[in-house]
Design a protein around this motif. Sequence first.
Motif, mmCIF file in Angstrom:
data_model
loop_
_atom_site.group_PDB
_atom_site.id
_atom_site.type_symbol
_atom_site.label_atom_id
_atom_site.label_comp_id
_atom_site.label_asym_id
_atom_site.label_seq_id
_atom_site.Cartn_x
_atom_site.Cartn_y
_atom_site.Cartn_z
ATOM 1 N N TYR A 131 -31.814 21.026 -4.670
ATOM 2 C CA TYR A 131 -32.490 19.889 -4.040
ATOM 3 C C TYR A 131 -33.876 19.641 -4.619
ATOM 4 C CZ TYR A 131 -29.029 19.652 -0.292
ATOM 5 O OH TYR A 131 -27.873 19.503 0.425
ATOM 6 N N ILE B 140 -22.579 12.809 0.814
ATOM 7 C CA ILE B 140 -23.325 12.374 -0.373
ATOM 8 C C ILE B 140 -24.421 11.423 0.077
ATOM 9 C CG2 ILE B 140 -23.157 11.281 -2.655
ATOM 10 C CD1 ILE B 140 -20.256 12.113 -2.766
ATOM 11 N N GLY B 141 -25.492 11.999 0.632
ATOM 12 C CA GLY B 141 -26.608 11.199 1.126
ATOM 13 C C GLY B 141 -27.766 11.245 0.147
ATOM 14 N N SER B 142 -28.919 10.739 0.599
ATOM 15 C CA SER B 142 -30.055 10.598 -0.306
ATOM 16 C C SER B 142 -30.500 11.930 -0.900
ATOM 17 C CB SER B 142 -31.217 9.920 0.420
ATOM 18 O OG SER B 142 -31.573 10.648 1.570
ATOM 19 N N ALA B 143 -30.419 12.992 -0.120
ATOM 20 C CA ALA B 143 -30.891 14.283 -0.628
ATOM 21 C C ALA B 143 -29.968 14.811 -1.726
ATOM 22 C CB ALA B 143 -30.981 15.298 0.516
ATOM 23 N N LEU B 144 -28.669 14.689 -1.521
ATOM 24 C CA LEU B 144 -27.743 15.224 -2.523
ATOM 25 C C LEU B 144 -27.776 14.395 -3.810
ATOM 26 C CD1 LEU B 144 -25.766 17.590 -2.809
ATOM 27 C CD2 LEU B 144 -23.924 15.972 -2.373
#
Lengths: 353, 353
Positions: free
Chosen positions: A147, A168-172
């Motif tokens: 990350y 699969i969001g903003s961090a990933l």
Amino acid sequence: MPRQTDSIEKLTEIGKQVISSIQNAEYPSIVLPDRSTRNIVFDSVSGQFVLGNSKTKRDSSNVKHVKSFMQLMWVASFAKQLVKNGRTSSLRDIYYSSEAFGVDFKNQAESDRIIADLECLTGISREDFGVFPEEHSSIYGEVVMKYTVSGYEGREVDLTISPDGFPIGSALITAEPVSTKAKMILAIESGGMFSRLIETRCWERFGAVLIHLGGQAPRSTRRLMRKLREHLDLPVFVFTDGDPWGMHIAQVIIAGSANAAHIDRLAIPDAKWIGVTAGDIAKYSLPTEDMNNKDLRRLEELAQDSRYLTSDWSAQIDAFKNLRKKAEQQAFSRHGMDFVVEQYLPDKLNFAI
Amino acid sequence: MPRQTDSIEKLTEIGKQVISSIQNAEYPSIVLPDRSTRNIVFDSVSGQFVLGNSKTKRDSSNVKHVKSFMQLMWVASFAKQLVKNGRTSSLRDIYYSSEAFGVDFKNQAESDRIIADLECLTGISREDFGVFPEEHSSIYGEVVMKYTVSGYEGREVDLTISPDGFPIGSALITAEPVSTKAKMILAIESGGMFSRLIETRCWERFGAVLIHLGGQAPRSTRRLMRKLREHLDLPVFVFTDGDPWGMHIAQVIIAGSANAAHIDRLAIPDAKWIGVTAGDIAKYSLPTEDMNNKDLRRLEELAQDSRYLTSDWSAQIDAFKNLRKKAEQQAFSRHGMDFVVEQYLPDKLNFAI
């Protein structure tokens, strides 16, 4: 972070140009690539949609341009705040946030369009500014990601940690691929099939990183697939329902979409569609439904689409036109729960590799 | 696993009764609680929907019952295979799997109904048989859960591991809560708001386990909330859009829904709706949209609904009827990105606690 520096620099540059115009007592203006359909061309060499050379000028001295000029300036300044503070925002939130600044968007479609203008102008995609849609896909497989988001910097996560898949969001999306034991990426249309392939340990058997698309893949999911393809050298296979809609889910992953033609690094030209093809429907005696008028019209549209002009794709379209039937991925269950794992996928993946 | 033993026992019992009827040269029949609307009653003591005492008999000697009797037997046997083998299936997959056995369902709605019959007959919900819908919500917060699913038995996972949230799928639903540092559960309608509350570390500040509902909460998400409420003693607050649809998302979490009246342990009678109320819209000067006819009709329907007969709820409905306007959760962004975190939530949570 180079991504952050790059974004800030480009955004600052826009502001500087505008200020310099004003200081020279000129009306500030912005020149950006034309995103209208007449400037979207299919590049048959790279096998994807790109923008042509036509430019458009947004001139603050033109009363028709003033509003969109101002909206673009505001979106650029909001994006800069997001990047500077390591924050994210949904597309919807940007629409609402504008009210706090007295900026007026008719609706979210309008603010979405201006955000695309900013992408065009800077050559940076909105995800790099921290702007994401609400929906997301899932991933599962033997990949370690590191990350970069605040509070998680440098933390590594193995994407088999959640047996229900990993969002699969903003961090990933902003995380970096570190290592993998996998040999391929297998993108899957339906959630039921995704869960089955996790449960039956297909990811281990085929060495596959599984991705649940849930219909047309969000842009961020396509970016992640492309990143994994490049950084970890994993070929991409796409497994969808057997109908024009499923076929086109694969095609957009392969060749991109017209409305993201201004965004680089999204298409995966060597990704492969492994079915369900019209031929598979016959070969595996799948239960089918008749295509309705909407399906048939869609086939006609695809037949005209520049992405389908190769002989392989034309043949796939013709086969569906003749069959006039469609089948879902889940239809394999008629041969038993594990038929898809024991028979269909080994057949298709051997053939594809 | 007691869950597994219990399911297998109940399913085997059904089979034994049928066989024993046949051995006695009788037509086998099944008696099950009546799920028709006339037998769904609102229990004002427990504050939730329950089934009344009316029963219905499915008799294989009656030609009108033969098909649904056979379908129910097949679903029961399929469920037993799932439980025995530690496997799961989506509702859609069950519909398709039936074809492999020559069992005929008109459509998925019909197989879904028969699965609800099996729940009714056994008093066990389909999740315990390993049957799940495709959609799911997400969770994020300082809770440690211990998995029971195959391949992950005994493994513990901390639900802050993914900064994008953690999917509430079949594995997490069957996991056991181990420990928590949190003091409450905060369920949120929209994904944008959920992401913002993670990013601004609201979970830490308010000691909240965050749950993204994404519209009406899937049944499995309501089960998980109730489990956390019971095992970890966490009160539940629900934060939705300010319109009749948002209000009803909260109400279904609190008092249950008619079509799940046959399932025990879903409602959370002491859960609290914290808004957006009509009063909040005025108090915080939120940007609004006019209610359309569909919204106004929905308000009328809710006013007739037995779950809304208390004076508190009636007052909320009346306030919306007078206002004739609605606002989304994201509307707080007009006061700046963090207004909801700095002002609104502290106001409402202090008031609610």
